[in-house]
Design an enzyme around this catalytic site. Structure first.
Site, PDB file in Angstrom:
ATOM      1  N   MET A   1      -6.275  -2.137  -4.003  1.00  0.00           N
ATOM      2  CA  MET A   1      -6.031  -2.229  -2.562  1.00  0.00           C
ATOM      3  C   MET A   1      -5.634  -0.876  -1.959  1.00  0.00           C
ATOM      4  O   MET A   1      -5.273   0.052  -2.682  1.00  0.00           O
ATOM      5  CB  MET A   1      -4.965  -3.283  -2.277  1.00  0.00           C
ATOM      6  CG  MET A   1      -5.527  -4.694  -2.427  1.00  0.00           C
ATOM      7  SD  MET A   1      -4.358  -5.948  -1.940  1.00  0.00           S
ATOM      8  CE  MET A   1      -5.411  -7.408  -1.990  1.00  0.00           C
TER       9      MET A   1
ATOM     10  N   ASP B   1       0.804  -1.237   0.000  1.00  0.00           N
ATOM     11  CA  ASP B   1       0.000   0.000   0.000  1.00  0.00           C
ATOM     12  C   ASP B   1       0.833   1.283   0.000  1.00  0.00           C
ATOM     13  O   ASP B   1       0.295   2.351  -0.224  1.00  0.00           O
ATOM     14  CB  ASP B   1      -0.886   0.057   1.265  1.00  0.00           C
ATOM     15  CG  ASP B   1      -1.937  -1.029   1.293  1.00  0.00           C
ATOM     16  OD1 ASP B   1      -2.143  -1.680   0.257  1.00  0.00           O
ATOM     17  OD2 ASP B   1      -2.556  -1.229   2.355  1.00  0.00           O
TER      18      ASP B   1
END
Ligand code: ADP
Length: 364
Positions: free
Chosen positions: A194, A152
């Site tokens: 994500m 991320d």
């Protein structure tokens, strides 16, 4: 001989193997023994075969392999003191007093907690006759070095984390594939990527694929009329002759009232308001899989080398370092400060202070 162990923990990230290889080979080159702890903290708690001495050739092929060969796990026992007691005993019995942890903010929090508790844990192990006084005295301090493995790119105080760029490539490849079919059929696609509290993947993929609209938690669409704004923008693009529409929504996307914006909401909007033939693609775990890209191989290698150097330079009274990347250079920063700031980012988003969120993520 100094004994240095590495483990990978939390969500897997491409490049973690390169980090393991970097740590193992640098440790050996610097005259130390290298160990790999399998299955994250579970391996520390279980000990035995889970803590393996590594030779130079044991990490052959690691540079280019996705995921983490030594395994990762979510370990409940390590969250409990009894689990950390077992972990401490296993490390001391193996003669290891330096641990490099490659994982996300949860894993690094656990590592720092472990280091802080170490003297207490050893004292208890001596009292219960699990360790001798000599053993406890020899290994009186635990060195921890953190490497951030996170697709991320959500860690504060570092420009980039291991795995994020590979994940971005995977998203771009997927969106390129979707784009072909979107153009052919003149369709719209809503793609979910994500990122729970961090829109880096959605933002970068949006730029790299020329998406029509993106949704990220750090900058929710303004006001209550964002649906009109998005539809107007997309209609404009269509009126200009664009045959495809790509909207990227990050997992953690929210509106200005902090309500989630989902791929399904957006699909319905494009279908109902603009009458576009709209499909929804949740990219899911394809994003984190596969071979690491060149950048992640190199980032993880450089950081693995730096982690061993940080272990060799560590002192008991200096806080545990995290290896960060700042303006293209490695930098040792205070691990717990970076982890605490990362937690503050989510809190700032929760109180709608988006400017503060960005400053907390990049305090420099
Ligand atoms: P990530 O490292 O990707 O953020 P998690 O938050 O799931 O992933 O953490 C991975 C593991 O790290 C957990 O399963 C647990 O074993 C350990 N861990 C996380 N937070 C703590 C904590 N506060 N105390 C002790 N161990 C922790």
């Amino acid at each position: 001989r100094r004994k240095i162990a590495i483990l990978t923990s939390g969500g897997d990230a491409p490049g973690m193997n390169a980090a393991v290889r970097g740590v193992v080979r640098t440790a050996i080159m610097r005259g130390c023994d290298a160990y790999a702890v399998h299955e994250g903290y579970q391996g520390l708690v279980d000990g035995g075969d889970m803590i393996k001495k590594m030779g130079w050739d044991d990490v052959q092929g690691y540079l280019t392999t996705g995921g983490t060969v030594i395994g990762t796990a979510r370990c409940k026992a390590f969250r409990e003191r009894w689990g950390r007691l077992k972990a401490a005993k296993n490390l001391v019995k193996n003669g290891i007093d330096a641990l490099v942890v490659c994982g996300g903010d949860g894993s690094l929090t656990g590592a720092d907690l472990f280091r802080g508790e170490w003297p207490d844990l050893l004292e208890e192990l001596v009292q219960t006759n699990e360790l001798t006084k000599d053993e406890a005295a020899t290994f009186s301090h635990l060195n921890i070095v953190g490497l951030v493995g996170s697709i991320d790119n959500d860690m504060s105080s570092t420009d980039i984390t291991i795995g994020a760029v590979t994940c971005l490539h995977r998203i771009c490849e997927s969106i390129d594939s979707i784009s072909s079919t979107a153009s052919s059929h003149s369709r719209a696609f809503v793609v979910e990527v994500m990122g729970r509290h961090c829109g880096w993947l959605a933002l970068m993929a949006g730029i790299a694929t020329g998406a029509d609209f993106i949704f990220i938690p750090e900058r929710p669409p303004s006001g209550d009329n964002w649906q009109d704004e998005m539809c107007a923008d997309i209609k404009k693009h269509r009126d200009l002759g664009k045959r495809k529409t790509i909207v990227i929504v990050c997992e953690g996307a929210i509106d200005s009232n902090l309500q989630p914006i989902t791929a399904k909401d957006l699909k319905d909007l494009l279908t109902d308001r603009l009458h576009l033939d709209t499909r929804m693609t949740i990219l899911g775990h394809v994003q984190r899989g596969g071979k690491p890209c060149a950048f992640d191989r190199n980032l993880a290698t450089i950081q693995g080398i730096e982690a061993v150097e940080a272990v060799l330079a560590s002192k008991p009274d200096v806080p545990s370092p995290m290896i960060a990347m700042c303006e293209n250079r490695t930098k040792r920063i205070d691990l717990m400060k970076a982890v605490a700031l990362t937690g503050e980012v989510a809190k700032a988003i929760g109180r709608k202070d988006f400017v503060a969120a960005m400053q907390l993520r990049d305090p420099a």
